[in-house]
Design an enzyme around this catalytic site. Structure first.
Site, PDB file in Angstrom:
ATOM      1  N   GLY A  53       1.137  -0.924  -0.044  1.00 26.31           N
ATOM      2  CA  GLY A  53      -0.003   0.103  -0.139  1.00 26.31           C
ATOM      3  C   GLY A  53       0.427   1.136   0.282  1.00 26.31           C
ATOM      4  O   GLY A  53       2.145   1.052   0.557  1.00 26.31           O
ATOM      5  N   CYS A  80       5.052  -5.913   0.955  1.00 23.48           N
ATOM      6  CA  CYS A  80       5.940  -4.839   1.656  1.00 23.48           C
ATOM      7  C   CYS A  80       5.255  -4.452   2.930  1.00 23.48           C
ATOM      8  O   CYS A  80       4.846  -4.596   4.066  1.00 23.48           O
ATOM      9  CB  CYS A  80       5.288  -3.991   0.121  1.00 23.48           C
ATOM     10  N   TYR A  81       4.099  -3.629   2.210  1.00 18.61           N
ATOM     11  CA  TYR A  81       3.572  -2.518   3.242  1.00 18.61           C
ATOM     12  C   TYR A  81       3.291  -3.617   4.328  1.00 18.61           C
ATOM     13  O   TYR A  81       2.725  -3.423   6.009  1.00 18.61           O
ATOM     14  CB  TYR A  81       2.560  -1.640   2.828  1.00 18.61           C
ATOM     15  N   HIS A 168       7.722  -7.480  -4.234  1.00 20.92           N
ATOM     16  CA  HIS A 168       6.810  -7.947  -4.942  1.00 20.92           C
ATOM     17  C   HIS A 168       6.754  -9.514  -4.879  1.00 20.92           C
ATOM     18  O   HIS A 168       7.702  -9.439  -6.645  1.00 20.92           O
ATOM     19  CB  HIS A 168       5.958  -6.588  -5.736  1.00 20.92           C
ATOM     20  N   GLU A 170       4.792 -11.240  -6.536  1.00 23.26           N
ATOM     21  CA  GLU A 170       4.087 -10.634  -8.035  1.00 23.26           C
ATOM     22  C   GLU A 170       4.317 -10.181  -9.467  1.00 23.26           C
ATOM     23  O   GLU A 170       3.853 -10.415 -10.801  1.00 23.26           O
ATOM     24  CB  GLU A 170       2.432 -10.584  -7.783  1.00 23.26           C
ATOM     25  N   GLY A 224     -18.916  -6.728 -27.842  1.00 24.08           N
ATOM     26  CA  GLY A 224     -17.472  -7.030 -27.438  1.00 24.08           C
ATOM     27  C   GLY A 224     -17.750  -8.331 -27.107  1.00 24.08           C
ATOM     28  O   GLY A 224     -18.455  -8.968 -26.904  1.00 24.08           O
ATOM     29  N   ASP A 226     -17.460  -9.156 -22.974  1.00 23.81           N
ATOM     30  CA  ASP A 226     -17.556  -9.314 -21.451  1.00 23.81           C
ATOM     31  C   ASP A 226     -19.353  -9.662 -21.915  1.00 23.81           C
ATOM     32  O   ASP A 226     -19.707 -10.364 -21.704  1.00 23.81           O
ATOM     33  CB  ASP A 226     -17.705  -7.974 -21.052  1.00 23.81           C
ATOM     34  N   LYS A 366     -10.309 -10.293 -16.739  1.00 27.23           N
ATOM     35  CA  LYS A 366     -10.613 -10.279 -18.409  1.00 27.23           C
ATOM     36  C   LYS A 366      -9.755 -11.503 -19.339  1.00 27.23           C
ATOM     37  O   LYS A 366     -10.752 -11.836 -19.925  1.00 27.23           O
ATOM     38  CB  LYS A 366      -9.626  -8.935 -18.850  1.00 27.23           C
TER      39      LYS A 366
END
Ligand code: XMP
Length: 510
Positions: A53, A80-81, A168, A170, A224, A226, A366
């Site tokens: 954060g 991290c945070y 991080h 990730e 589209g 979605d 997505k």
């Protein structure tokens, strides 16, 4: 299903943690940091991750977690945070200043037997992004790794089932990041890694069937990915009880309405087609202000949609293609996040329709929706379609939006996209399109003077539309496009290229 909860303290990487975990076939869910312990318990997580954060743990009102979290007996990983918060909660010391580290940093593993680092090299590069650092560890916590500045980069307290990473894991720049996360998921939390999109489809189809209990469901289709995937999935569950509405607002690309309708037919969707082009163009007459254009299009869409929906008897549900990032964005705005994303939901539907909302994709990213689309045999033209804004060509037809100018834009746009699609870079591009400028310039054609409008070419690469860079389109593609446009599109005598990134520009011109 195993579930990992990520308590979001506002890091720009929180969604990335969830995606990485799902890539390892474990379901994960992001919740605001102040989610109650009862809510967390209800979800029976296998593990909890406290995210990074932008704040300092010493800031007033900064994110924190309840001490009860540590009595659940569930492993907790602070990133991290999140690691600094754990240090503070358990009596360690967190200091500001001096040892800030942003970007690539080397770390050295001090304890190769540590749970998350076993079998991983002794020294490697990680991605850091911290202003504060841990000056002393809480009692009972063991130091696992340090940065080259001597700052604690990882700690653990196996007895209390707590782990901390200052970097991080990730982000792609962190070496061994996936291996470290994988150890947390499988060695620490004993996840089984059976989260699977095929199973997800079967479970969701059954759920939609049960939920809608014989009632009609309405869905607005846009062409589209979605809305189409949401509709195909729902049709699999309830067949003709799903009634879709596709509104042609007259602002679509060349032959788009026809092509989209053909695809829907092939997918066996029950579609009400409404050609409201005239109504939209009437409403847009004389309007040049970008925001007014968007507003008018949004309002007209709602009116047209409502009129068509009212013809559908016994409708109880409104199906929407809401995705997980939309849920997170609207769900915890302002709870520690420093980046605020602007929304362009002009295709939003009226809130007073008195329909219950069905959002089967609200748990997915997505790329997962695209994967589901492929599993459901939705054609690549839809699954891999470039994003197209809700207000359509109106925001690419600068100045007044008239049928003539739209036709000019459509012709030029089709040529650019056609030439572009033949080039090798097509699949790596986020969007490639034309913009019609309200500017006239002098030209010469066949010995005569012309005084016509200008078309700008815009091609960008982007990961999420939030930032973008212009694509270095090969010269021969530009050359062929410009020549074809000037030779064949009436009313255009000049083609220019947009070479700005986002920021400072935006992708669309309006
Ligand atoms: P900007 O122009 O803000 O666009 O850089 C970022 C991305 O969003 C798309 N966009 C929209 N999408 N409704 C949409 O569904 C809209 O009103 C809208 N406006 C922009 C744009 O095409 C780009 O991919």
């Amino acid at each position: 299903m195993d579930n990992i909860i990520i308590l979001d303290c506002g890091s720009q990487f929180t969604q990335l943690i969830a995606r990485r975990i799902r890539e390892m076939k474990v379901h994960s869910e992001i919740l605001p940091w102040d989610t109650s312990i009862d809510e967390i318990k209800k979800r029976t997580p296998r593990g909890v991750i406290i995210s990074g954060g932008p704040q300092s743990v010493h800031d007033e009102g900064s994110p924190t977690v309840s001490l009860d979290l540590f009595d659940l007996g569930v492993p907790v990983l602070g990133v991290c945070y999140g690691m600094q918060l754990l240090a503070k909660i358990f009596g360690g010391q967190v200091e500001s200043g001096a040892s800030r580290e942003y970007g690539r940093t080397a770390i050295v593993v001090k304890n190769p037997e540590a749970t998350l680092f076993m079998g991983i090299s002794e020294s490697f590069e990680v991605w850091m992004s911290h202003g504060d650092h841990i000056a002393s560890l809480p009692e009972g916590f063991q130091l696992v790794a340090v940065t080259d500045k001597g700052v604690p980069a990882a700690f653990e307290n196996r007895k209390r089932k707590i782990w901390g990473l200052q970097f991080h894991p990730e982000v792609a720049h962190t070496q061994n990041g996936t291996a470290i996360l994988s150890k947390f998921l499988f060695d620490v939390c004993s996840c089984s890694g059976d989260w699977d999109l095929g199973n997800w489809i079967d479970t969701m189809v059954a759920r939609i069937h049960k939920k809608t209990k014989g009632c009609q469901v309405i869905c607005g289709l846009s062409g589209g990915v979605d809305s189409t995937v949401a509709a195909v999935l729902t049709a699999k569950a309830i067949g003709d009880r799903l009634e879709c509405i596709f509104v042609n607002n007259g602002l679509l690309r060349h032959l788009e309405a026809e092509r989209v309708l053909e695809r829907y037919k092939a997918l066996d969707l029950n579609v009400h087609y409404v050609d409201a082009s005239h109504q939209f163009l009437q409403a847009l007459r004389g309007v040049t202000d970008p925001e007014r254009k968007r507003k008018i299009i949004g309002e007209t869409f709602i009116r047209v949609f409502e009129a068509e929906a009212s013809k559908i008897k016994d409708a109880e549900w409104l199906l929407q293609g809401t995705l997980y990032p939309d849920v997170i964005e609207s769900g915890h705005k302002g709870k520690g996040a420093s980046v605020i994303k602007s929304h362009h939901n002009v295709g939003g539907l009226p809130e007073d329709m008195k329909l219950k909302v069905l959002e089967p994709l609200r748990d997915l990213f997505k790329d997962e929706v695209r994967a589901i689309g492929r599993l459901l045999s939705v054609p690549p033209e839809i699954v891999d379609r470039q994003p197209f804004p809700g207000p359509g060509l109106a925001v690419r037809c600068l100045g007044e939006v008239t049928k003539e100018r739209l036709d000019t834009l459509r012709e030029a746009d089709e040529i650019f996209r056609e030439e572009f699609s033949k080039s090798d870079i097509y699949s790596s591009v986020w969007q490639a399109f034309c913009v019609l400028l309200p500017v006239r310039t002098v030209g010469v054609m066949g010995d005569s003077r012309t005084y016509s409008e200008v078309v700008a070419l815009r091609a960008v690469e982007s990961a999420d539309g939030m930032t973008a860079d212009w694509v270095r389109v090969p010269y021969d593609v530009l050359d062929r496009t410009a020549r074809r446009i000037c030779n064949t599109v009436k009313g255009i005598n000049r083609v220019v290229l947009d070479v700005t990134s986002k920021p400072p520009s935006t992708i669309e011109w309006e």
